[in-house]
Scaffold this motif. Structure first.
Motif, PDB file in Angstrom:
ATOM      1  N   ALA A  54       0.759  -1.302   0.156  1.00 14.19           N
ATOM      2  CA  ALA A  54       0.208  -0.209  -0.104  1.00 14.19           C
ATOM      3  C   ALA A  54       1.013   1.551   0.010  1.00 14.19           C
ATOM      4  CB  ALA A  54      -0.408  -0.037   1.474  1.00 14.19           C
ATOM      5  N   LEU A  55       0.608   2.023  -0.904  1.00 15.02           N
ATOM      6  CA  LEU A  55       1.333   3.302  -0.666  1.00 15.02           C
ATOM      7  C   LEU A  55       0.686   4.388  -0.882  1.00 15.02           C
ATOM      8  CD1 LEU A  55       3.402   1.912  -4.525  1.00 15.02           C
ATOM      9  CD2 LEU A  55       4.463   2.675  -1.971  1.00 15.02           C
ATOM     10  N   ASP A  56       0.912   5.636  -0.538  1.00 17.49           N
ATOM     11  CA  ASP A  56       0.487   7.099  -0.889  1.00 17.49           C
ATOM     12  C   ASP A  56       0.006   7.700  -1.574  1.00 17.49           C
ATOM     13  OD1 ASP A  56      -1.262   6.901   2.372  1.00 17.49           O
ATOM     14  OD2 ASP A  56       0.969   8.102   3.409  1.00 17.49           O
ATOM     15  N   TYR A  57      -0.658   8.460  -2.689  1.00 14.53           N
ATOM     16  CA  TYR A  57      -0.363   9.106  -3.500  1.00 14.53           C
ATOM     17  C   TYR A  57       0.601   9.842  -3.210  1.00 14.53           C
ATOM     18  CZ  TYR A  57      -3.708   6.797  -6.188  1.00 14.53           C
ATOM     19  OH  TYR A  57      -5.079   5.370  -6.747  1.00 14.53           O
ATOM     20  N   LYS A  58       0.987  10.388  -4.212  1.00 13.79           N
ATOM     21  CA  LYS A  58       1.640  11.820  -4.017  1.00 13.79           C
ATOM     22  C   LYS A  58       0.428  12.966  -3.859  1.00 13.79           C
ATOM     23  CE  LYS A  58       5.891  10.066  -6.244  1.00 13.79           C
ATOM     24  NZ  LYS A  58       6.516  10.009  -7.532  1.00 13.79           N
ATOM     25  N   SER A  59       0.977  14.053  -3.577  1.00 10.91           N
ATOM     26  CA  SER A  59       0.734  15.442  -2.895  1.00 10.91           C
ATOM     27  C   SER A  59      -0.187  15.808  -4.308  1.00 10.91           C
ATOM     28  CB  SER A  59       0.809  16.418  -1.478  1.00 10.91           C
ATOM     29  OG  SER A  59       1.977  16.961  -2.591  1.00 10.91           O
ATOM     30  N   ASN A  60       1.060  16.258  -5.178  1.00 10.43           N
ATOM     31  CA  ASN A  60       0.350  16.801  -6.631  1.00 10.43           C
ATOM     32  C   ASN A  60      -0.258  15.747  -7.514  1.00 10.43           C
ATOM     33  OD1 ASN A  60       1.931  14.253  -7.515  1.00 10.43           O
ATOM     34  ND2 ASN A  60       3.146  15.939  -9.121  1.00 10.43           N
ATOM     35  N   GLN A  61      -0.691  14.698  -7.449  1.00 13.33           N
ATOM     36  CA  GLN A  61      -1.993  13.568  -7.421  1.00 13.33           C
ATOM     37  C   GLN A  61      -3.227  13.652  -7.138  1.00 13.33           C
ATOM     38  OE1 GLN A  61       0.482   9.842  -6.416  1.00 13.33           O
ATOM     39  NE2 GLN A  61       0.741   9.554  -9.118  1.00 13.33           N
ATOM     40  N   TYR A  62      -3.080  14.401  -5.944  1.00 17.02           N
ATOM     41  CA  TYR A  62      -4.560  14.782  -4.998  1.00 17.02           C
ATOM     42  C   TYR A  62      -5.532  15.916  -6.395  1.00 17.02           C
ATOM     43  CZ  TYR A  62      -2.822  12.514  -1.448  1.00 17.02           C
ATOM     44  OH  TYR A  62      -2.875  10.959  -0.542  1.00 17.02           O
ATOM     45  N   ASP A  63      -6.615  15.175  -6.706  1.00 13.27           N
ATOM     46  CA  ASP A  63      -7.487  16.068  -7.443  1.00 13.27           C
ATOM     47  C   ASP A  63      -8.971  16.389  -7.103  1.00 13.27           C
ATOM     48  OD1 ASP A  63      -8.655  14.285  -8.257  1.00 13.27           O
ATOM     49  OD2 ASP A  63      -8.299  14.603 -10.333  1.00 13.27           O
ATOM     50  N   GLY A  64      -8.738  16.779  -5.997  1.00 11.22           N
ATOM     51  CA  GLY A  64     -10.893  16.219  -5.087  1.00 11.22           C
ATOM     52  C   GLY A  64     -11.369  15.706  -5.878  1.00 11.22           C
ATOM     53  N   SER A  65     -11.421  15.060  -7.400  1.00 16.61           N
ATOM     54  CA  SER A  65     -12.530  14.726  -8.065  1.00 16.61           C
ATOM     55  C   SER A  65     -12.075  13.055  -8.053  1.00 16.61           C
ATOM     56  CB  SER A  65     -12.619  14.895  -9.077  1.00 16.61           C
ATOM     57  OG  SER A  65     -13.520  14.456  -9.611  1.00 16.61           O
ATOM     58  N   ASN A  66     -10.975  12.870  -8.847  1.00 19.36           N
ATOM     59  CA  ASN A  66     -10.713  11.819  -9.215  1.00 19.36           C
ATOM     60  C   ASN A  66      -9.837  10.826  -7.783  1.00 19.36           C
ATOM     61  OD1 ASN A  66     -12.230  10.578 -11.362  1.00 19.36           O
ATOM     62  ND2 ASN A  66     -10.537  12.349 -12.273  1.00 19.36           N
ATOM     63  N   LEU A  68      -9.034  11.342  -3.857  1.00 18.51           N
ATOM     64  CA  LEU A  68      -9.135  11.858  -2.989  1.00 18.51           C
ATOM     65  C   LEU A  68      -7.704  12.322  -1.975  1.00 18.51           C
ATOM     66  CD1 LEU A  68     -12.490  11.745  -2.483  1.00 18.51           C
ATOM     67  CD2 LEU A  68     -11.878  13.411  -3.790  1.00 18.51           C
ATOM     68  N   VAL A  69      -8.001  13.177  -1.064  1.00 23.13           N
ATOM     69  CA  VAL A  69      -6.799  12.777  -0.166  1.00 23.13           C
ATOM     70  C   VAL A  69      -7.388  11.783   1.357  1.00 23.13           C
ATOM     71  CG1 VAL A  69      -6.325  13.327   2.536  1.00 23.13           C
ATOM     72  CG2 VAL A  69      -6.670  15.796   0.513  1.00 23.13           C
ATOM     73  N   GLY A  70      -6.519  10.748   1.149  1.00 20.01           N
ATOM     74  CA  GLY A  70      -7.008   9.434   2.035  1.00 20.01           C
ATOM     75  C   GLY A  70      -7.360   8.829   1.149  1.00 20.01           C
ATOM     76  N   ASP A  71      -7.357   8.786   0.160  1.00 18.43           N
ATOM     77  CA  ASP A  71      -6.953   7.084  -1.274  1.00 18.43           C
ATOM     78  C   ASP A  71      -5.273   6.505  -0.515  1.00 18.43           C
ATOM     79  OD1 ASP A  71      -9.446   7.993  -1.693  1.00 18.43           O
ATOM     80  OD2 ASP A  71      -9.101   8.300  -3.846  1.00 18.43           O
ATOM     81  N   VAL A  72      -5.473   5.692  -1.062  1.00 18.99           N
ATOM     82  CA  VAL A  72      -4.336   4.810  -1.117  1.00 18.99           C
ATOM     83  C   VAL A  72      -3.880   3.628  -2.437  1.00 18.99           C
ATOM     84  CG1 VAL A  72      -3.594   3.171   0.759  1.00 18.99           C
ATOM     85  CG2 VAL A  72      -5.069   4.423   1.218  1.00 18.99           C
ATOM     86  N   ARG A  73      -3.488   3.584  -3.025  1.00 21.41           N
ATOM     87  CA  ARG A  73      -2.827   2.824  -3.642  1.00 21.41           C
ATOM     88  C   ARG A  73      -2.153   1.561  -3.556  1.00 21.41           C
ATOM     89  NH1 ARG A  73       2.298   5.161  -6.462  1.00 21.41           N
ATOM     90  NH2 ARG A  73       2.088   3.690  -7.978  1.00 21.41           N
ATOM     91  N   LEU A  74      -2.777   0.929  -3.959  1.00 27.61           N
ATOM     92  CA  LEU A  74      -2.672  -0.889  -3.975  1.00 27.61           C
ATOM     93  C   LEU A  74      -2.016  -1.702  -4.813  1.00 27.61           C
ATOM     94  CD1 LEU A  74      -2.580  -3.373  -1.333  1.00 27.61           C
ATOM     95  CD2 LEU A  74      -4.741  -3.549  -2.161  1.00 27.61           C
ATOM     96  N   LEU A  75      -0.415  -1.875  -5.079  1.00 33.04           N
ATOM     97  CA  LEU A  75       0.246  -2.914  -5.559  1.00 33.04           C
ATOM     98  C   LEU A  75       0.097  -4.349  -5.459  1.00 33.04           C
ATOM     99  CD1 LEU A  75       3.006  -0.442  -6.465  1.00 33.04           C
ATOM    100  CD2 LEU A  75       0.805  -0.662  -7.804  1.00 33.04           C
TER     101      LEU A  75
END
Length: 127
Positions: A54-66, A68-75
């Motif tokens: 599980a990885l956090d998204y980078k701050s510049n990837q948050y767009d408030g639509s697709n 969101l803050v708190g979303d997690v990437r899971l490989l």
């Protein structure tokens, strides 16, 4: 399977198994309404496991639509049963998320691994 992609799949699986953690997926399978009995039949819940990270998204990837803050990437590694939108994921620390998106890495149609976008509180399905 192409030898290159077979090698990539084994490498991804090895890295995720060695450096990742066990992940549990839960999926609800809807049944079929039986008008004779007035009941839904054949519904079931299944679970399956795999390894991932599980990885956090980078701050510049948050767009408030697709994203969101708190979303997690899971490989996650290639598994017999693949993750799907709507599955509930439990990470090693007990946190639960809904899968809201799945991107498969599959050059030439050969699945190597999947990336899931996880979100808490989706569809009221966090249990």
């Amino acid at each position: 399977m192409n030898t290159l992609y077979n090698s990539l799949t084994k490498t991804a699986e090895g890295l995720l198994t060695r450096f990742g953690a066990k992940v549990v997926f839960a999926r609800h399978i809807n049944g079929v309404y039986n008008p004779a009995t007035g009941a839904v039949e054949g519904a079931s819940d299944i679970t399956f496991k795999g390894f991932g990270t599980a990885l956090d998204y980078k701050s510049n990837q948050y767009d408030g639509s697709n994203i969101l803050v708190g979303d997690v990437r899971l490989l996650v590694q290639k598994m017999k049963r693949q993750p799907a939108v709507g599955d509930i994921v439990t990470l090693i620390d007990g946190r639960k998320y809904s899968i809201i998106g799945v991107t498969k890495t599959s050059p030439s149609g050969e699945l190597v691994m999947s990336e899931c976008q996880l979100r808490t509180g989706e569809r009221g399905s966090i249990r």
